[in-house]
Enzyme design. Structure first.
Site, PDB file in Angstrom:
ATOM      1  N   ASN A 148     -66.725  70.722  55.446  1.00 24.93           N
ATOM      2  CA  ASN A 148     -67.840  71.653  55.205  1.00 24.93           C
ATOM      3  C   ASN A 148     -67.733  72.974  55.962  1.00 24.93           C
ATOM      4  OD1 ASN A 148     -68.463  70.308  57.624  1.00 24.93           O
ATOM      5  ND2 ASN A 148     -70.638  70.703  57.371  1.00 24.93           N
ATOM      6  N   LYS A 171     -55.723  66.736  62.195  1.00 27.63           N
ATOM      7  CA  LYS A 171     -55.759  66.053  60.892  1.00 27.63           C
ATOM      8  C   LYS A 171     -56.984  66.630  60.167  1.00 27.63           C
ATOM      9  CE  LYS A 171     -57.267  63.230  58.383  1.00 27.63           C
ATOM     10  NZ  LYS A 171     -57.869  63.555  57.036  1.00 27.63           N
ATOM     11  N   GLU A 246     -69.207  64.680  66.756  1.00 29.69           N
ATOM     12  CA  GLU A 246     -70.329  65.423  66.177  1.00 29.69           C
ATOM     13  C   GLU A 246     -70.591  64.809  64.815  1.00 29.69           C
ATOM     14  OE1 GLU A 246     -72.337  67.363  67.487  1.00 29.69           O
ATOM     15  OE2 GLU A 246     -71.246  67.857  69.322  1.00 29.69           O
ATOM     16  N   GLU A 378     -79.086  60.916  56.134  1.00 32.06           N
ATOM     17  CA  GLU A 378     -78.594  62.256  55.829  1.00 32.06           C
ATOM     18  C   GLU A 378     -78.073  62.303  54.398  1.00 32.06           C
ATOM     19  OE1 GLU A 378     -74.952  63.648  57.821  1.00 32.06           O
ATOM     20  OE2 GLU A 378     -76.064  65.476  58.281  1.00 32.06           O
TER      21      GLU A 378
HETATM   22  C1  UN1 Z   1     -74.025  75.888  61.815  1.00 29.30           C
HETATM   23  O1  UN1 Z   1     -75.106  75.413  61.466  1.00 29.30           O
HETATM   24  O2  UN1 Z   1     -73.856  77.108  61.955  1.00 29.30           O
HETATM   25  O3  UN1 Z   1     -70.789  70.137  60.351  1.00 29.30           O
HETATM   26  C2  UN1 Z   1     -72.852  75.058  62.150  1.00 29.30           C
HETATM   27  C3  UN1 Z   1     -71.711  70.916  60.582  1.00 29.30           C
HETATM   28  C4  UN1 Z   1     -71.842  71.455  61.987  1.00 29.30           C
HETATM   29  C5  UN1 Z   1     -71.723  72.907  62.064  1.00 29.30           C
HETATM   30  C6  UN1 Z   1     -72.968  73.633  61.747  1.00 29.30           C
HETATM   31  N1  UN1 Z   1     -70.862  70.813  62.836  1.00 29.30           N
HETATM   32  O4  UN1 Z   1     -72.470  71.253  59.706  1.00 29.30           O
END
Ligand code: UN1
Length: 476
Positions: A148, A171, A246, A378
């Site tokens: 993304n 990767k 994350e 989500e």
């Molecule tokens: C943003 O909101 O500017 O995968 C960044 C994602 C986050 C990055 C968002 N790690 O959407």
């Protein structure tokens, strides 16, 4: 093969490949990416291991020059890289160019950080002894990145990894190999010694897993889904790797009665639907107090229905397609679940446009409660739900009632409630009168609860993950 592996300074082909498809125009195959095997990953890790020792000794000036070169070239080519990004990922061209520029700025920031690495010197509790506390590179880091943000997320992992003296194996996501390859190609001409940076294309379940399990990798940084994140943390525990995850979000945006309505609608429109809602920071739960609820839903519905959906590369388009067929199915199925659970679904139709792409209309689900699946899980698409709250206290309680804790927003003109929300929202990032998504590149990024695990990314806080602290005692 158009996107080949970079291992020990050589571009390497594989026998099998994987097509890079344009989600705005499915017959448009942008290129073919290598489909690697675990033996390729073994060689990439070995290459990083061999190169790590010298790079750990590189001077701050050498590191600065490499990162500054990469940042300058990305910035100079932001229009072209942004176009490639939008073509393979589906976010609009201005969003694609903006992301490419962000990647360049990240390298520039960490170029500066190369020159600002400090330590502490303390007096010992023992007479005549000196104590130094410094940061040393971790060694070989494995980076696993999502589709993304196909250039910004690799940038915000690679740049600090290199700045703090580590060797890298990347990767990248299978869906967006083009940006990752373009970035690797720039890095290969940056003056970085061969083998310090390696890229291996392929499937997460095979080469990604092999990287995570590899005994010669010291740390893994991953951005992606919660189930994969959990499995990576468990695998890293077996070999005692450092790990940074994350993962998802179910980010609340509270809109209070005293909010500036136009500003709140603009913030929610951006937070929920820009980048097709495919951001872990997307504003997906809009928690609105009674006095403004109906006016807010009416105004946001009008604004949402006015969004121009279409080919990401066309001028004037405000929302591109969803990334692929699987994601589109998932979004539509969540809307069905929300309707079955009693929500009122506005929009969200599958769209058939002139070009064959993964298009859908943005969707708002009103009259929801926080226990519905649409508010617990989500979606990762252009879908936001609306929850009613009696007052600020109930809105805050609803905002915090989530397994996630990445970003939380509030629209209000009350300083008192904004301050209270900043202190009490259970999230790593809090936004006042701003969308929950869209962050700066020079400050820490990350969340709490099921959203993040391990040290923060970005800004000078990135040092926490990409270094190990060393304490030295000297009797001169
Ligand atoms: C943003 O909101 O500017 O995968 C960044 C994602 C986050 C990055 C968002 N790690 O959407």
């Amino acid at each position: 093969m158009d996107y080949t592996n970079l291992i020990a300074g050589s571009w390497e082909n594989t026998s099998d490949g994987c097509a890079n498809v344009n989600p705005s125009d499915i017959p448009d195959v942008i290129g073919m990416a290598a489909l690697s095997e675990t033996a390729d990953m073994d060689r990439a890790v070995a290459s990083a291991r061999t190169a790590a020792a010298d790079w750990a000794q590189a001077t701050p000036q050498m590191r600065f020059d490499v990162l500054d070169f990469i940042g300058s070239e990305i910035l100079a080519r932001q229009a072209e890289l942004g176009q490639l990004l939008s073509r393979e990922e589906g976010k609009t061209l201005p969003e694609g160019i903006g992301e490419a520029a962000r990647a360049g700025q990240i390298f520039k920031f960490f170029a500066g950080e190369c020159l600002r690495q400090t330590g502490d010197r303390l007096a010992s509790v023992r007479p005549g002894v000196e104590v130094d506390v410094t940061r040393a590179p971790v060694g070989v880091v494995g980076l696993i990145t999502p589709w993304n943000f196909p250039i910004a997320i690799p940038a915000w992992k690679i740049a600090p990894a290199l700045a703090y003296g580590n060797a890298v194996v990347l990767k990248p996501a299978e869906l967006t190999p083009g940006c990752a390859w373009a970035l690797a190609e720039i890095i290969s001409r940056s003056g970085l010694p061969e083998g310090v940076f390696n890229i291996v294309f392929g499937k997460g379940a095979s080469v990604g897993q092999h990287l995570v399990d590899h005994p010669d990798v010291d740390a893994v940084s991953f951005t992606g889904s919660v189930p994969t994140g959990r499995a990576i943390a468990a695998a890293c525990a077996k070999t005692l790797k450092k790990v940074q995850l994350e993962m998802g979000g179910k980010n609340p945006m509270v809109v209070l009665d005293d909010a500036d309505l136009d500003l709140a609608v603009a913030a929610c429109l951006n937070g929920a639907f820009f980048s097709t809602g495919q951001r872990c920071t997307a504003s997906s739960r809009l928690i609105v107090t009674e006095g403004i609820h109906d006016r807010f839903v009416a105004a946001l519905t009008t604004a949402m229905q006015g969004l121009k959906v279409g080919n990401a590369l066309e001028a004037g388009i405000q929302m591109g397609p969803v990334v692929d067929a699987r994601q589109l199915e998932q979004n539509l199925s969540y809307l069905k679940i929300a309707a079955d659970e009693g929500g009122t679904v506005i929009g969200g139709e599958r769209l058939t446009l002139a070009q064959e792409g993964f298009y859908m209309a943005p969707a708002l689900v009103s009259e929801t409660s926080n226990d519905m699946r649409i508010n617990r899980e989500e979606v990762f698409g252009p879908v936001a739900s609306v929850l009613r709250a009696r007052d600020y206290d109930e809105a805050l309680a609803l905002a915090n009632d989530s397994a996630f804790g990445l970003s939380a927003g509030i629209c209000t003109t009350s300083l008192k409630q904004a301050s209270h929300f900043k202190a009490n929202a259970e999230a790593g990032m809090v936004m006042v009168n701003l969308p929950t998504a869209g962050v700066d590149y020079h400050v820490p990024f990350g969340g709490s609860k099921g959203s993040s695990y391990g040290a923060r990314e970005q800004g000078s806080y990135a040092a926490e993950f990409y270094t190990r602290v060393k304490t030295a005692y000297t009797l001169p």
